[in-house]
Design an enzyme around this catalytic site. Sequence first.
Site, PDB file in Angstrom:
ATOM      1  N   ARG A  63      -7.683   3.686  13.470  1.00  0.00           N
ATOM      2  CA  ARG A  63      -6.752   4.801  13.731  1.00  0.00           C
ATOM      3  C   ARG A  63      -6.144   4.761  15.124  1.00  0.00           C
ATOM      4  NH1 ARG A  63      -5.666   5.860   8.697  1.00  0.00           N
ATOM      5  NH2 ARG A  63      -7.506   6.463   7.494  1.00  0.00           N
ATOM      6  N   HIS A 109      -3.786  14.061   0.893  1.00  0.00           N
ATOM      7  CA  HIS A 109      -3.974  13.158   2.035  1.00  0.00           C
ATOM      8  C   HIS A 109      -2.781  13.220   2.979  1.00  0.00           C
ATOM      9  CE1 HIS A 109      -4.965   9.609   4.395  1.00  0.00           C
ATOM     10  NE2 HIS A 109      -3.813   9.067   4.057  1.00  0.00           N
ATOM     11  N   THR A 139      -8.817  -5.830   4.095  1.00  0.00           N
ATOM     12  CA  THR A 139      -8.731  -4.892   2.970  1.00  0.00           C
ATOM     13  C   THR A 139      -9.712  -5.403   1.924  1.00  0.00           C
ATOM     14  OG1 THR A 139      -6.368  -4.584   3.401  1.00  0.00           O
ATOM     15  CG2 THR A 139      -7.194  -3.843   1.258  1.00  0.00           C
ATOM     16  N   ASP A 183       0.844  -1.192   0.000  1.00  0.00           N
ATOM     17  CA  ASP A 183       0.000   0.000   0.000  1.00  0.00           C
ATOM     18  C   ASP A 183       0.880   1.243   0.000  1.00  0.00           C
ATOM     19  OD1 ASP A 183      -2.290   1.545   0.095  1.00  0.00           O
ATOM     20  OD2 ASP A 183      -2.563   1.328   2.256  1.00  0.00           O
ATOM     21  N   GLU A 236     -10.288   3.872   3.850  1.00  0.00           N
ATOM     22  CA  GLU A 236      -9.452   4.661   2.946  1.00  0.00           C
ATOM     23  C   GLU A 236      -9.873   4.302   1.528  1.00  0.00           C
ATOM     24  OE1 GLU A 236      -5.312   4.133   4.061  1.00  0.00           O
ATOM     25  OE2 GLU A 236      -5.538   5.654   5.633  1.00  0.00           O
TER      26      GLU A 236
HETATM   27 CA    CA Z   1      -3.949   3.066   2.789  1.00  0.00          CA
END
Ligand code: CA
Length: 405
Positions: free
Chosen positions: A234, A129, A254, A122, A196
Amino acid sequence: MTSWVPGADASLFGLDNLPYGVFSRDGGEPRVGVRIGDFVMDASAVAAYGGDPRDGPHLAAAWDHPSLNAFLALGRPAWDTARDWLVEVLGNEVHAERTAPHLHRVAEVSLHLPFQVADYVDFYCSLQHATNVGRMFRPDGDALTPNWRHLPIGYHGRAGTVVVSGTDVRRPTGQGRPGSDGGPPAFGPSRRLDIEAELGFVVGTPSTQGTSVSTGAYADHVFGVTPLNDWSARDIQAWEYVPLGPFLGKSFATSISPWVTPLAALDAARVPLPGQDPEPLPYLGVDGPAGYDIDVQIVLNGEVVSRPPYAAMYWSPAQMLAHLTINGASLRTGDLYASGTISGDEREQRGSFLELSWGGTQPFGSEGRTFLEDGDEVVLRATAAGVLGGRIALGEVAGKILPAG
Ligand code: CA
């Protein structure tokens, strides 16, 4: 150029799109399918007729698999042959009679993870961002780290937890920062669960360990694109990520679309990058339009809460690939690398709840959301210009949050 398949031309899945996936029906074996309109075509069943059109028998073997990997491994010449063949079969009415029995309504089949994910990487390619996150987490320092404009920053993720759209996501449990009075770390279900919005790039042609892949060889190695949701806890991430980067705050799930859109379908969506200053090192150089103008939507419980523009991305997919291999790391068929969160300049273009709510301080949307609640469903949609002058859709990626176990 029109298709004989009912409704296909007026849909976002016409002859200019033709994404690949893996489907099954009535409990049968999963196999490769191609989306046309509201239908999926059983690719190997049609190719197995043989004779004209071109190369059908050769491709039938590669498509008679429960994943795209065998087809991906054939490389660019076979991918291009396949696309020409599909346009002939689904565009020329002479093939309608024998092909129609192998078209199944998408709503009536099961869609599976389209390919076996080899390695998953990733990146962090959006200037907006990275700047937003930097401002929130390092308010007294520079928003961007000193390396950011010199290389596409990335980390290795967990291939085994990449799931197909529609798979529920259980709220992860883990450690968080200790309270302000010190003491032990917090522990429990994540309270800052996020999304995301990203695009994932799917590698077909492998490379040899000890060699690197140039930016110019991007289309020889990369087969296509899938929307991707990098679910992120987070609070877990904030406590664990120094000094080695994301780990359990990302690895629980994911999500990707069941459909992989071939690069060829995005030819009309190619655009120049927004501009790179300073100029990157020569191995990261690109000629021509290296970016893609793809409009993404984040849909929370049926409401569009953001419209991230992929055209704003600072680093291109070809640069990510070149950087990923410049140290001699090899590519494998089925490798997946993601762009990083896509965010634009405006608030309603931000690609994560972290940014949309500015660290949880500014609720957004009609539900006044900051982070994900149990039962929330997030759908990522994406569209782009097609090569026939209209629009095409990339496959949606959806996921619903289950309570912590
Ligand atoms: Ca990401």
